[in-house]
Design an enzyme around this catalytic site. Sequence first.
Site: not given
Length: 178
Positions: A106, A168, A162, A134, A155, A48, A102-103
């Site tokens: 969560d 992506r 993705d 988030k 989301f 990601g 990191e992308d």
Amino acid sequence: MDTIQIKDKQFTVSIREQDIQKEVIRVAHEINRDLAGKNPLFVSVLNGSFMFTSDLLKHITIPCELSFVKLASYQGVSSTGAIKEVLGINEEISGRTIVIIEDIVDTGLTMQRLIETLGTRGPEEIHIASLLVKPEKLKVELDIRYVAMEIPNDFIVGYGLDYDGFGRNYPDIYTVVD
Ligand code: IMP
């Protein structure tokens, strides 16, 4: 393109490429300022964060190294909680300043697990640079030093992220339409 369809879901654009770039450059400047003289090792979490990593590193001006790890904890649109490390790092970690790229954070379980794993190899310090967080979903206490953007608990896809392997490639970020 303002809306896209991926498999059974429709997504609408929520963060444009130029707004992403502005925040990525801001984070790069913060890292350049904070970690000058530290020769950091960036550890990019595949898949990601490939786009974020590429854009971020173009604006890092201090001496640094880059390595990649591959982990998996997500299937479809909800976290499974199970994390497996697929690819490791060969660089020396002991005594180093590590910056995990990191992308999206969560629940935070992926980052917690990676920090634990890297921590056993004697780094001097470990920081997290996350494109997105988030905050409403965070389940664990995590000190995320570098954050490009905070987003609501929806989301998203695009800019490396993705939905079941697709999406992506988009330079913008899209949010799912309920
Ligand atoms: P965590 O362990 O719950 O923090 O999950 C982090 C990982 O879940 C990220 O590295 C992403 O791969 C994935 N993820 C979390 N939220 C999203 C999202 O909205 N879209 C796509 N992937 C996501």
